[in-house]
Write a protein that holds these residues in place. Structure first.
Motif, PDB file in Angstrom:
ATOM      1  N   ALA A  20     -51.580  60.502  24.565  1.00 16.85           N
ATOM      2  CA  ALA A  20     -51.779  59.625  23.410  1.00 16.85           C
ATOM      3  C   ALA A  20     -50.908  60.022  22.222  1.00 16.85           C
ATOM      4  O   ALA A  20     -51.321  59.919  21.068  1.00 16.85           O
ATOM      5  N   ASP A  21     -49.692  60.456  22.507  1.00 15.65           N
ATOM      6  CA  ASP A  21     -48.804  60.855  21.415  1.00 15.65           C
ATOM      7  C   ASP A  21     -47.920  59.712  20.943  1.00 15.65           C
ATOM      8  O   ASP A  21     -47.295  59.809  19.889  1.00 15.65           O
ATOM      9  N   GLU A  65     -38.567  56.032  21.755  1.00 15.76           N
ATOM     10  CA  GLU A  65     -39.909  56.582  21.627  1.00 15.76           C
ATOM     11  C   GLU A  65     -40.437  56.297  20.226  1.00 15.76           C
ATOM     12  O   GLU A  65     -39.697  56.405  19.245  1.00 15.76           O
ATOM     13  N   PHE A  66     -41.718  55.972  20.156  1.00 13.84           N
ATOM     14  CA  PHE A  66     -42.362  55.669  18.885  1.00 13.84           C
ATOM     15  C   PHE A  66     -43.705  56.391  18.828  1.00 13.84           C
ATOM     16  O   PHE A  66     -44.545  56.203  19.718  1.00 13.84           O
ATOM     17  N   SER A  67     -43.905  57.198  17.815  1.00 13.33           N
ATOM     18  CA  SER A  67     -45.154  57.951  17.683  1.00 13.33           C
ATOM     19  C   SER A  67     -46.270  57.037  17.194  1.00 13.33           C
ATOM     20  O   SER A  67     -46.036  56.124  16.392  1.00 13.33           O
ATOM     21  N   TYR A  68     -47.475  57.293  17.663  1.00 12.68           N
ATOM     22  CA  TYR A  68     -48.632  56.617  17.099  1.00 12.68           C
ATOM     23  C   TYR A  68     -48.852  57.105  15.671  1.00 12.68           C
ATOM     24  O   TYR A  68     -48.665  58.310  15.393  1.00 12.68           O
ATOM     25  N   PRO A  69     -49.258  56.243  14.743  1.00  9.15           N
ATOM     26  CA  PRO A  69     -49.750  56.739  13.453  1.00  9.15           C
ATOM     27  C   PRO A  69     -50.908  57.717  13.698  1.00  9.15           C
ATOM     28  O   PRO A  69     -51.669  57.556  14.655  1.00  9.15           O
ATOM     29  N   ALA A  70     -51.034  58.725  12.836  1.00  4.07           N
ATOM     30  CA  ALA A  70     -52.030  59.775  13.051  1.00  4.07           C
ATOM     31  C   ALA A  70     -53.438  59.211  13.222  1.00  4.07           C
ATOM     32  O   ALA A  70     -54.209  59.658  14.086  1.00  4.07           O
ATOM     33  N   LYS A  71     -53.804  58.201  12.415  1.00  2.00           N
ATOM     34  CA  LYS A  71     -55.148  57.633  12.505  1.00  2.00           C
ATOM     35  C   LYS A  71     -55.351  56.900  13.834  1.00  2.00           C
ATOM     36  O   LYS A  71     -56.455  56.917  14.394  1.00  2.00           O
ATOM     37  N   LEU A 100     -48.976  47.212  18.147  1.00  7.47           N
ATOM     38  CA  LEU A 100     -48.072  48.372  18.135  1.00  7.47           C
ATOM     39  C   LEU A 100     -47.110  48.334  19.316  1.00  7.47           C
ATOM     40  O   LEU A 100     -45.931  48.686  19.176  1.00  7.47           O
ATOM     41  N   TYR A 101     -47.586  47.918  20.493  1.00 14.22           N
ATOM     42  CA  TYR A 101     -46.691  47.793  21.640  1.00 14.22           C
ATOM     43  C   TYR A 101     -45.616  46.741  21.359  1.00 14.22           C
ATOM     44  O   TYR A 101     -44.437  46.937  21.678  1.00 14.22           O
ATOM     45  N   ALA A 102     -46.027  45.625  20.772  1.00 14.45           N
ATOM     46  CA  ALA A 102     -45.060  44.577  20.443  1.00 14.45           C
ATOM     47  C   ALA A 102     -44.030  45.081  19.434  1.00 14.45           C
ATOM     48  O   ALA A 102     -42.826  44.835  19.586  1.00 14.45           O
ATOM     49  N   ASP A 103     -44.487  45.798  18.409  1.00 15.75           N
ATOM     50  CA  ASP A 103     -43.560  46.373  17.426  1.00 15.75           C
ATOM     51  C   ASP A 103     -42.554  47.291  18.109  1.00 15.75           C
ATOM     52  O   ASP A 103     -41.355  47.279  17.777  1.00 15.75           O
ATOM     53  N   ALA A 104     -43.037  48.101  19.043  1.00 13.82           N
ATOM     54  CA  ALA A 104     -42.153  49.045  19.729  1.00 13.82           C
ATOM     55  C   ALA A 104     -41.090  48.306  20.529  1.00 13.82           C
ATOM     56  O   ALA A 104     -39.900  48.673  20.508  1.00 13.82           O
ATOM     57  N   VAL A 105     -41.484  47.245  21.244  1.00 10.50           N
ATOM     58  CA  VAL A 105     -40.511  46.471  22.020  1.00 10.50           C
ATOM     59  C   VAL A 105     -39.497  45.803  21.097  1.00 10.50           C
ATOM     60  O   VAL A 105     -38.281  45.856  21.343  1.00 10.50           O
TER      61      VAL A 105
END
Length: 411
Positions: A20-21, A65-71, A100-105
């Motif tokens: 979950a990083d 690669e895109f990190s999840y926001p900490a929250k 978030l997945y859409a933003d990453a793509v």
């Protein structure tokens, strides 16, 4: 499986693992003539090829690669295998992850100046129980990968294949591992037996005997990958992971603790088998830290790292090289995943494999960046689903038959 040629497509593979990083995106050109066949020097400039039956060509255009926001990471970890959770929060998390997945793509598309025509999105695993257990009068197996595919399709403007695992489970399999389909296409060799090892949150291998067809492949989860190392490092040092394995390098392995843990049923159970936070999550880490109480913090991280290396080595020894058949043909292990960045883990694994006469290599040597492989795999699986082709490996998952994987959300 049909040899029919399918239309070439740009496919985005999206993966977020049990650590979950964050999110990995691979942009992949699939179906552009040729065969999925012999490897190239540079995956970014020419097609990746396998050595089996002619298939479609695969070209990795780019990986990000895109990190999840900490929250968000905290919320995902809290939801995994939770004893109690609010249904409203879980529903909101699914839709948030879709965004978030859409933003990453979209960010990956802008970076590499391409447009995805199809997306394969694994989703974030919150729960996985590959074997059926009694529940309300029936025996039920269950899995849950969250992250709403319809949101991804609407934002990206392309159809999305998601929720890959249930179709294999409906066919009697454990729903994992699914990456062996790609491993077989890319790494089988007529003369050399190879073990393709991924070390993400969970560690899993695909054993491909020399000249093997899909029916002879063995694949299963070997145990914890980075999951326990990360949790222990966070608990003792307040860091999300042991960068480059530097903390473990300063410690000594607590051998009595390690040997005791390796006696657990999971490590002795025969494949097919799968693991997740149900086996190696909060409760496991709490017990691990209790067993290590009073020792140096560096020794505890070293022992967690040795657990990953030894469990992989033991799995190879018990379930791969000692199996009936040409076990002596296994000469290479090809490593990918976040664990490929941990120098101490690599050193420990090299030592374990050396006793078996197996050389450790990185997938990067084959033109496949170690962090890109799982995302690339779900791009390939999505492409197969789009063309109504099965893509599970029954000998790996335990399924009774081949199955077309996933569910399609249209833009």
């Amino acid at each position: 499986m049909s040899k029919k040629s399918y239309e070439a497509m740009m496919v985005a593979g999206v993966m977020s693992g049990t650590s979950a990083d964050g999110i990995n995106v691979a942009l992949v050109r699939i179906g552009e003539g040729g065969a999925l066949g012999s490897r190239s020097e540079s995956i970014t400039t020419s097609s990746l090829r396998g050595r089996g039956r002619p298939r479609h060509a695969i070209k990795l255009v780019g990986h990000a690669e895109f990190s999840y926001p900490a929250k968000v990471r905290a919320a995902v970890l809290a939801a995994m295998n939770a004893e109690s959770a609010r249904v409203a929060d879980l529903a909101r998390l699914s839709f948030l992850l879709g965004e978030l997945y859409a933003d990453a793509v979209l960010n990956a598309e802008r970076k590499f100046r391409v447009k995805a025509e199809l997306v394969g999105c694994h989703g974030q695993t919150l729960y996985h129980q590959g074997e059926a257990h009694p529940f309300m009068g029936r025996k039920v197996a269950a899995t849950w990968q969250t992250g709403e595919g319809a949101i991804v399709a609407a934002r990206v403007g392309a159809p999305v294949v998601s929720d890959f695992r249930p179709s294999d489970m409906a066919a009697g399999g454990q729903g994992a591992p699914l990456v062996p389909y790609l491993d077989s296409l890319l790494f089988r060799d007529p003369k050399i037996g190879r073990i393709v090892q991924n070390v993400g949150g969970i560690a899993n291998l695909t054993a491909i005997p020399a000249g093997a067809g899909a029916g002879r492949i063995v694949a299963f989860d070997t145990g914890p990958g980075n999951m326990v190392i990360d949790a222990v490092t966070d608990a003792l040092f307040g860091r999300p992971f042991d960068r480059d394995g530097k903390i473990a390098a300063e410690g000594l392995v607590l051998k009595p603790v390690l040997e005791q843990i390796l006696k657990r049923m999971f490590f002795r159970a025969k494949p097919p088998k799968t693991a997740g936070r149900e086996e190696f999550g909060r409760e496991f880490v709490r017990d691990f830290l209790r067993q290590c109480a009073g020792f140096r913090k560096e020794d505890v991280v070293a022992t967690a790292t040795a657990l990953t290396a030894r469990s992989i080595g033991d799995a190879v020894r018990r379930f791969v090289t000692q199996k009936p058949g040409p076990a002596s043909s296994f000469r290479e292990m090809i490593l990918s995943g976040g664990g490929a960045r941990n120098a101490t883990l690599i050193a420990m694994l090299t030592e374990n494999l050396g006793q078996l006469g197996i050389q450790l290599r990185l997938s990067d040597e084959f033109g496949l960046p170690s962090q890109a492989k799982e995302a690339l795999a779900f791009a390939v699986l999505a492409y197969e689903t789009w063309n109504r082709c099965p893509s599970n490996v029954p000998s790996a998952t335990g399924a009774k038959r081949p199955a077309v994987l996933g569910k399609i959300s249209y833009a």
